[in-house]
Motif scaffolding. Structure first.
Motif, PDB file in Angstrom:
ATOM      1  N   ILE A  58       0.882  -1.171   0.000  1.00  0.00           N
ATOM      2  CA  ILE A  58       0.000   0.000   0.000  1.00  0.00           C
ATOM      3  C   ILE A  58       0.917   1.217   0.000  1.00  0.00           C
ATOM      4  CG2 ILE A  58      -1.859   1.245   1.160  1.00  0.00           C
ATOM      5  CD1 ILE A  58      -2.595  -1.384   2.573  1.00  0.00           C
ATOM      6  N   THR A  59       0.820   2.033  -1.042  1.00  0.00           N
ATOM      7  CA  THR A  59       1.733   3.170  -1.161  1.00  0.00           C
ATOM      8  C   THR A  59       0.951   4.448  -1.427  1.00  0.00           C
ATOM      9  OG1 THR A  59       1.997   2.684  -3.525  1.00  0.00           O
ATOM     10  CG2 THR A  59       3.648   1.768  -2.011  1.00  0.00           C
ATOM     11  N   PRO A  60       1.455   5.597  -0.964  1.00  0.00           N
ATOM     12  CA  PRO A  60       0.785   6.873  -1.229  1.00  0.00           C
ATOM     13  C   PRO A  60       0.791   7.182  -2.726  1.00  0.00           C
ATOM     14  CG  PRO A  60       2.433   7.088   0.515  1.00  0.00           C
ATOM     15  CD  PRO A  60       2.657   5.756  -0.122  1.00  0.00           C
ATOM     16  N   GLY A  61      -0.244   7.905  -3.174  1.00  0.00           N
ATOM     17  CA  GLY A  61      -0.308   8.313  -4.560  1.00  0.00           C
ATOM     18  C   GLY A  61      -0.703   7.193  -5.495  1.00  0.00           C
ATOM     19  N   HIS A  62      -0.607   7.467  -6.790  1.00  0.00           N
ATOM     20  CA  HIS A  62      -1.054   6.511  -7.791  1.00  0.00           C
ATOM     21  C   HIS A  62       0.058   6.130  -8.769  1.00  0.00           C
ATOM     22  CE1 HIS A  62      -5.294   8.277  -6.971  1.00  0.00           C
ATOM     23  NE2 HIS A  62      -5.048   7.254  -6.172  1.00  0.00           N
ATOM     24  N   GLY A  63       1.296   6.092  -8.274  1.00  0.00           N
ATOM     25  CA  GLY A  63       2.416   5.833  -9.170  1.00  0.00           C
ATOM     26  C   GLY A  63       2.828   4.387  -9.293  1.00  0.00           C
ATOM     27  N   ALA A  64       2.475   3.529  -8.337  1.00  0.00           N
ATOM     28  CA  ALA A  64       2.901   2.130  -8.376  1.00  0.00           C
ATOM     29  C   ALA A  64       2.368   1.432  -9.623  1.00  0.00           C
ATOM     30  CB  ALA A  64       2.432   1.409  -7.116  1.00  0.00           C
ATOM     31  N   LYS A  65       3.225   0.626 -10.267  1.00  0.00           N
ATOM     32  CA  LYS A  65       2.874  -0.044 -11.519  1.00  0.00           C
ATOM     33  C   LYS A  65       2.307  -1.436 -11.264  1.00  0.00           C
ATOM     34  CE  LYS A  65       4.555   3.391 -13.908  1.00  0.00           C
ATOM     35  NZ  LYS A  65       3.617   4.322 -14.589  1.00  0.00           N
ATOM     36  N   ALA A  66       1.457  -1.899 -12.187  1.00  0.00           N
ATOM     37  CA  ALA A  66       0.867  -3.229 -12.099  1.00  0.00           C
ATOM     38  C   ALA A  66       0.423  -3.676 -13.471  1.00  0.00           C
ATOM     39  CB  ALA A  66      -0.305  -3.212 -11.134  1.00  0.00           C
ATOM     40  N   ASP A  67       0.023  -4.953 -13.572  1.00  0.00           N
ATOM     41  CA  ASP A  67      -0.446  -5.484 -14.841  1.00  0.00           C
ATOM     42  C   ASP A  67      -1.839  -4.959 -15.203  1.00  0.00           C
ATOM     43  OD1 ASP A  67       1.846  -7.157 -15.089  1.00  0.00           O
ATOM     44  OD2 ASP A  67       0.937  -8.567 -13.670  1.00  0.00           O
ATOM     45  N   ARG A  68      -2.648  -4.665 -14.176  1.00  0.00           N
ATOM     46  CA  ARG A  68      -4.016  -4.224 -14.407  1.00  0.00           C
ATOM     47  C   ARG A  68      -4.385  -3.192 -13.359  1.00  0.00           C
ATOM     48  NH1 ARG A  68      -9.165  -6.525 -12.946  1.00  0.00           N
ATOM     49  NH2 ARG A  68      -8.117  -8.277 -11.934  1.00  0.00           N
ATOM     50  N   GLU A  69      -5.251  -2.268 -13.710  1.00  0.00           N
ATOM     51  CA  GLU A  69      -5.646  -1.220 -12.783  1.00  0.00           C
ATOM     52  C   GLU A  69      -7.149  -1.249 -12.524  1.00  0.00           C
ATOM     53  OE1 GLU A  69      -4.440   2.661 -13.887  1.00  0.00           O
ATOM     54  OE2 GLU A  69      -2.281   2.200 -13.860  1.00  0.00           O
ATOM     55  N   ILE A  70      -7.524  -0.893 -11.306  1.00  0.00           N
ATOM     56  CA  ILE A  70      -8.927  -0.692 -10.944  1.00  0.00           C
ATOM     57  C   ILE A  70      -9.037   0.730 -10.424  1.00  0.00           C
ATOM     58  CG2 ILE A  70     -10.788  -1.387  -9.399  1.00  0.00           C
ATOM     59  CD1 ILE A  70      -9.572  -4.218  -9.419  1.00  0.00           C
ATOM     60  N   ASP A  71      -9.867   1.517 -11.057  1.00  0.00           N
ATOM     61  CA  ASP A  71      -9.967   2.940 -10.741  1.00  0.00           C
ATOM     62  C   ASP A  71     -11.031   3.183  -9.680  1.00  0.00           C
ATOM     63  OD1 ASP A  71     -10.029   5.653 -10.611  1.00  0.00           O
ATOM     64  OD2 ASP A  71     -10.504   6.002 -12.717  1.00  0.00           O
ATOM     65  N   LEU A  72     -10.576   3.458  -8.456  1.00  0.00           N
ATOM     66  CA  LEU A  72     -11.473   3.813  -7.351  1.00  0.00           C
ATOM     67  C   LEU A  72     -11.054   5.165  -6.772  1.00  0.00           C
ATOM     68  CD1 LEU A  72     -11.708   0.325  -5.587  1.00  0.00           C
ATOM     69  CD2 LEU A  72     -13.421   1.386  -7.063  1.00  0.00           C
TER      70      LEU A  72
END
Length: 431
Positions: A58-72
């Motif tokens: 769990i990290t601050p902001g929205h910079g962490a990368k992943a294979d798929r994103e869920i926008d909440l």
């Protein structure tokens, strides 16, 4: 090695590699704010990385990368809720006669429907507090394997009862009562210990007993203690020796006190709780699961021909007592954990219990804790669920608003993930 055989071996090796497990997909949940724990404050924008069913970071902001994103980004994200008292395999109604005409297998069909509804309501773990021999266990496996959308299920299976008690079939002729016997009634400490072992052998995660009579059973008497002190102690000691906890349906004050003194782990309902019973619970660390929604649900059915006159009389008798139950328990220092008796009322309304608890003096934060961290401790799963933290199960929900300021926002859940699996959008479904 012959060239052909060498080529064959090389091809087999390549096929084995191709058939091996694929790298786990990482999912990034972009949250507007995260409440990691009922004791914490909302974080502001953050990203939760989920991998292989668990929270990786769990990290601050929205910079962490992943294979798929869920926008909440417009939502508050928090741990999935825990209901310690449900009956997924049943729906509300006073038609007790259905026990004689509906096969146990039908409970799996009803349970699959209700498991989905319960998950969509934001409940990612439930304790199934009594069912047919195999129905809840089948649901437990179905949700664990992802075949059925639904919560994690901690299942009791059939409840232990005295002969003619709340969990024993009654209301029919003696011949029909005998045919519908679950095989889990017991008399005497030795037989009661044996029934605990039988429940354990057949797959119970927890032992459920009916320590007193009940409101919905077809008898107008017996809300006090049913088992003898020796029988209750044998049940508790045997269960604990097998690594199982015991939950006791109990209404009458002396039945509550006796169960607490015997070492039972949780009291379900607790309607007639008095000072002596509450002190016995407090002194032994016994937790109350008040199930306020049960009374709410059955009260809505009064005067409609839904219940027999015997049952209606009992409902009216307990109404004023349930209105002060949580405040009475807290007055004497009893821990209160979240549980609703879903199935006595319509599944999917579970979160309405939160507001009922708040009306009896609990703060929004205390109410949220009762359905997360406190409930997780009751299950002995506090290192797996009830919080959002690395290594914990990815049981995650999202709502509009801040439940620490208004817990009623949890009555409308917009996103649910159970064990890293996304349940369909709650907003698009009406139970």
């Amino acid at each position: 090695m012959h060239p052909f055989r060498k080529a064959l071996c090389a091809g087999a090796a390549m096929m084995a590699l191709a058939a091996g497990p694929a790298l786990a997909e990482t999912v990034a949940i972009r949250a507007g704010s995260v409440i990691t724990d009922a004791a914490a404050e909302p974080s502001g924008p953050a990203t939760i990385i989920v991998e292989d069913g668990k929270i990786r970071s769990i990290t601050p902001g929205h910079g962490a990368k992943a294979d798929r994103e869920i926008d909440l980004r417009g939502k508050t994200v928090l741990p999935g809720l825990i209901d310690l008292h449900t009956h997924l395999t049943g729906d509300p109604g006073g038609d007790f006669w259905k026990a004689a005409v509906e096969p146990e297998e039908w409970g799996v069909v009803v349970g699959a429907k209700n498991a989905r509804i319960t998950a969509l309501a934001g409940f990612t773990t439930v304790r199934e507090a009594g069912s047919g021999q195999e129905s809840a266990f089948s649901l437990r496996r179905g949700t664990a394997e992802g075949i059925i959308p639904g919560p994690r299920i901690i299942a009791a299976g059939p409840a232990l009862s005295i002969i003619g008690g709340h969990a024993d079939t009654n209301g029919f002729t003696p011949e029909v009562n005998a045919l519908l016997d679950t095989g889990y009634n017991c008399t005497g400490a030795v037989e009661c210990a044996a029934k605990v072992r039988l429940a354990s052998q057949n797959g119970a995660d927890i032992i459920k007993i009916t320590a007193t009579g009940g409101v919905l059973s077809q008898q107008g008497r017996g809300l006090e203690a049913h088992f003898t002190p020796e029988e209750m102690k044998a049940i508790a000691d045997t269960a604990h020796s097998l690594g199982l906890k015991v939950m006791a349906h109990a209404h009458g004050a002396r039945g509550i006190q006796q169960a607490a003194e015997a070492g039972i782990d949780t009291i379900e309902h607790g309607t007639y709780l008095d000072e002596a019973a509450a002190k016995a619970m407090r002194d032994r660390g016994v937790v109350l699961v008040p199930t306020l929604m049960a009374l709410e649900g059955v009260s809505e059915g009064l005067g409609k021909g839904l219940y027999t006159p015997v049952v209606e009389n009992k409902i009216r008798a307990v109404q004023p007592l349930m209105a002060s139950l949580v405040s009475r328990a807290r007055q004497y220092g009893v821990t209160v954990a979240f549980g609703t008796d879903a199935g006595v009322y319509q599944h999917g309304r579970n979160a309405e219990e939160l507001t009922l608890m708040r009306k009896q003096g609990m703060s929004d934060r205390e109410v949220l804790a009762s359905a997360t961290t406190v409930a997780a401790r009751v299950l002995g799963m506090e290192s797996q669920i009830g919080k959002l933290a690395p290594g914990f199960s990815a049981d995650i929900i999202a709502v509009a608003g801040n439940p620490l300021k208004d817990v009623s926002v949890l009555e409308k859940v917009d996103f649910v993930m159970v064990r890293g699996r996304v349940i369909e959008e709650a907003a698009s479904t009406s139970p």
